[in-house]
Scaffold this motif. Structure first.
Motif, PDB file in Angstrom:
ATOM      1  N   LYS A   1      36.834  50.264  45.807  1.00 32.53           N
ATOM      2  CA  LYS A   1      36.488  51.553  45.218  1.00 32.53           C
ATOM      3  C   LYS A   1      35.506  51.382  44.067  1.00 32.53           C
ATOM      4  O   LYS A   1      34.595  52.171  43.890  1.00 32.53           O
ATOM      5  CB  LYS A   1      37.745  52.266  44.738  1.00 32.53           C
ATOM      6  N   ALA A   2      35.750  50.331  43.263  1.00 35.80           N
ATOM      7  CA  ALA A   2      34.857  50.108  42.129  1.00 35.80           C
ATOM      8  C   ALA A   2      33.441  49.865  42.603  1.00 35.80           C
ATOM      9  O   ALA A   2      32.473  50.319  41.990  1.00 35.80           O
ATOM     10  CB  ALA A   2      35.347  48.920  41.300  1.00 35.80           C
ATOM     11  N   LEU A   3      33.311  49.152  43.723  1.00 31.81           N
ATOM     12  CA  LEU A   3      31.983  48.855  44.232  1.00 31.81           C
ATOM     13  C   LEU A   3      31.298  50.119  44.726  1.00 31.81           C
ATOM     14  O   LEU A   3      30.100  50.304  44.564  1.00 31.81           O
ATOM     15  CB  LEU A   3      32.072  47.820  45.353  1.00 31.81           C
ATOM     16  N   LYS A   4      32.082  51.025  45.325  1.00 35.35           N
ATOM     17  CA  LYS A   4      31.504  52.276  45.795  1.00 35.35           C
ATOM     18  C   LYS A   4      31.062  53.141  44.623  1.00 35.35           C
ATOM     19  O   LYS A   4      30.055  53.830  44.690  1.00 35.35           O
ATOM     20  CB  LYS A   4      32.525  53.029  46.648  1.00 35.35           C
ATOM     21  N   ARG A   5      31.831  53.110  43.520  1.00 38.69           N
ATOM     22  CA  ARG A   5      31.466  53.909  42.348  1.00 38.69           C
ATOM     23  C   ARG A   5      30.216  53.371  41.679  1.00 38.69           C
ATOM     24  O   ARG A   5      29.375  54.124  41.206  1.00 38.69           O
ATOM     25  CB  ARG A   5      32.627  53.922  41.345  1.00 38.69           C
ATOM     26  N   ASP A   6      30.099  52.039  41.645  1.00 35.73           N
ATOM     27  CA  ASP A   6      28.955  51.437  40.971  1.00 35.73           C
ATOM     28  C   ASP A   6      28.654  50.101  41.633  1.00 35.73           C
ATOM     29  O   ASP A   6      29.260  49.085  41.324  1.00 35.73           O
ATOM     30  CB  ASP A   6      29.259  51.238  39.483  1.00 35.73           C
ATOM     31  N   HIS A   9      28.028  47.084  39.414  1.00 37.63           N
ATOM     32  CA  HIS A   9      29.035  46.622  38.465  1.00 37.63           C
ATOM     33  C   HIS A   9      29.379  45.167  38.770  1.00 37.63           C
ATOM     34  O   HIS A   9      29.841  44.839  39.867  1.00 37.63           O
ATOM     35  CB  HIS A   9      30.282  47.497  38.553  1.00 37.63           C
ATOM     36  N   GLU A  10      29.170  44.288  37.795  1.00 37.29           N
ATOM     37  CA  GLU A  10      29.298  42.864  38.083  1.00 37.29           C
ATOM     38  C   GLU A  10      30.727  42.456  38.426  1.00 37.29           C
ATOM     39  O   GLU A  10      30.936  41.571  39.261  1.00 37.29           O
ATOM     40  CB  GLU A  10      28.778  42.029  36.910  1.00 37.29           C
ATOM     41  N   GLY A  11      31.720  43.086  37.800  1.00 38.57           N
ATOM     42  CA  GLY A  11      33.103  42.757  38.124  1.00 38.57           C
ATOM     43  C   GLY A  11      33.429  43.083  39.565  1.00 38.57           C
ATOM     44  O   GLY A  11      34.056  42.290  40.278  1.00 38.57           O
ATOM     45  N   ALA A  12      32.996  44.257  40.001  1.00 38.76           N
ATOM     46  CA  ALA A  12      33.240  44.660  41.384  1.00 38.76           C
ATOM     47  C   ALA A  12      32.521  43.730  42.349  1.00 38.76           C
ATOM     48  O   ALA A  12      33.061  43.344  43.392  1.00 38.76           O
ATOM     49  CB  ALA A  12      32.775  46.098  41.593  1.00 38.76           C
ATOM     50  N   MET A  13      31.306  43.350  41.992  1.00 38.91           N
ATOM     51  CA  MET A  13      30.536  42.456  42.856  1.00 38.91           C
ATOM     52  C   MET A  13      31.179  41.073  42.920  1.00 38.91           C
ATOM     53  O   MET A  13      31.236  40.445  43.982  1.00 38.91           O
ATOM     54  CB  MET A  13      29.095  42.350  42.355  1.00 38.91           C
ATOM     55  N   TYR A  14      31.680  40.617  41.772  1.00 37.89           N
ATOM     56  CA  TYR A  14      32.323  39.304  41.747  1.00 37.89           C
ATOM     57  C   TYR A  14      33.539  39.279  42.668  1.00 37.89           C
ATOM     58  O   TYR A  14      33.687  38.374  43.502  1.00 37.89           O
ATOM     59  CB  TYR A  14      32.743  38.939  40.322  1.00 37.89           C
ATOM     60  N   TRP A  15      34.409  40.282  42.534  1.00 45.72           N
ATOM     61  CA  TRP A  15      35.630  40.288  43.339  1.00 45.72           C
ATOM     62  C   TRP A  15      35.342  40.563  44.807  1.00 45.72           C
ATOM     63  O   TRP A  15      36.082  40.106  45.686  1.00 45.72           O
ATOM     64  CB  TRP A  15      36.633  41.283  42.767  1.00 45.72           C
ATOM     65  N   PHE A  33      27.784  36.391  44.844  1.00 47.82           N
ATOM     66  CA  PHE A  33      27.861  35.544  43.651  1.00 47.82           C
ATOM     67  C   PHE A  33      26.474  35.332  43.038  1.00 47.82           C
ATOM     68  O   PHE A  33      26.327  35.295  41.815  1.00 47.82           O
ATOM     69  CB  PHE A  33      28.515  34.208  43.985  1.00 47.82           C
ATOM     70  N   ARG A  34      25.473  35.201  43.881  1.00 49.56           N
ATOM     71  CA  ARG A  34      24.108  35.036  43.376  1.00 49.56           C
ATOM     72  C   ARG A  34      23.695  36.245  42.543  1.00 49.56           C
ATOM     73  O   ARG A  34      23.113  36.103  41.458  1.00 49.56           O
ATOM     74  CB  ARG A  34      23.138  34.840  44.543  1.00 49.56           C
ATOM     75  N   LYS A  35      24.006  37.428  43.030  1.00 52.24           N
ATOM     76  CA  LYS A  35      23.641  38.649  42.311  1.00 52.24           C
ATOM     77  C   LYS A  35      24.370  38.740  40.972  1.00 52.24           C
ATOM     78  O   LYS A  35      23.791  39.169  39.969  1.00 52.24           O
ATOM     79  CB  LYS A  35      23.958  39.874  43.170  1.00 52.24           C
TER      80      LYS A  35
END
Length: 246
Positions: A1-6, A9-15, A33-35
């Motif tokens: 959900k976090a990734l869909k919202r933003d 967002h680096e935390g969402a991308m990391y997880w 991870f690269r991003k």
């Protein structure tokens, strides 16, 4: 959900990267991870470690479910090594393709039709029992004098080199390989004397490009753990060496 919202967002991308990594989607994980690393934010440090792991696994190209699972291990044990040799190196197929000689020699694959393999005491009902039996049957790994295999014992770099050496001896039928580098007056490695029990195997593996040393220090690090990704990379180099042999 976090990734869909933003999506940025680096935390969402990391997880999301972690989720892909542990679902064996290594290319996608590497991209996430690269991003995150490129954002240089709070997650950059741990994303960088995961990025390097994903990159290494992608280079190692695990081709089986077992190989993909092993790729994520921080250190492998004897059972893991048996599985990797059997599944990723495909030892049975490799040995059955060995040239036939007119000396009555049987390939390990042919010998399995008549050979009775003693199952080590501690391998009975072990999750890797089938693969352990294969390695014993082919003469790549041994049962200890007390009748045990010690499947859960960690494999370090020196022991991995010894296993590779034994495989090359069996595959090429050239026992001189095991003593090829004995007696060298000066060690090739800054941290290993030429009298070390695994020196010949370490010299063999580095000479053939199967295993690497630290280029700056010339250290082999014989007691170092072998990660699953590193184990797979070594297998890929071993495959190259065997193709050159045959």
């Amino acid at each position: 959900k976090a990734l869909k919202r933003d999506e940025a967002h680096e935390g969402a991308m990391y997880w999301s990267g972690v989720a892909h990594l542990y679902n064996y989607q290594f290319d996608e994980a590497e991209d996430y991870f690269r991003k995150v690393v490129n954002k240089r934010g709070d997650y950059a440090g741990k994303a960088d470690a995961k990025w390097k792991l994903a990159q290494k696994i992608v280079r190692a190209m695990p081709g089986t479910p077992a190989g993909k699972k092993m790729a994520l291990k921080e250190k492998i044990n004897r059972a893991d090594l048996a599985v990797l040799f059997a599944e990723e190196l495909k030892i049975g197929v490799l040995f059955d393709r060995m040239p036939v000689q007119n000396t009555g020699f049987q390939t390990p694959g042919q010998a399995t039709q008549t050979a009775n393999v003693t199952v080590p005491n501690d391998a009975i009902n072990h999750w890797a029992e089938t693969w352990i039996k294969d390695m014993i049957r082919y003469g790549i790994m041994d049962i200890e004098p007390d009748g045990n295999f010690y499947p859960d014992d960690t494999i370090n770099r020196a022991l991995y080199a010894l296993a590779v050496q034994r495989l090359l001896v069996v595959a090429t039928r050239d026992e001189s390989i095991e003593t090829q580098y004995f007696g060298e007056a000066q060690s090739r490695f800054s941290d290993v004397p030429s009298s070390h029990f695994a020196y010949n195997a370490m010299a063999l593996c580095t000479e053939r490009g199967i295993m690497q040393v630290d280029m700056m220090t010339r250290k082999f690090n014989p007691a170092g753990d072998v990660t699953g990704a590193d184990a797979l990379l070594i297998i890929r180099e071993l495959q190259t060496s065997l193709r050159m042999t045959f």
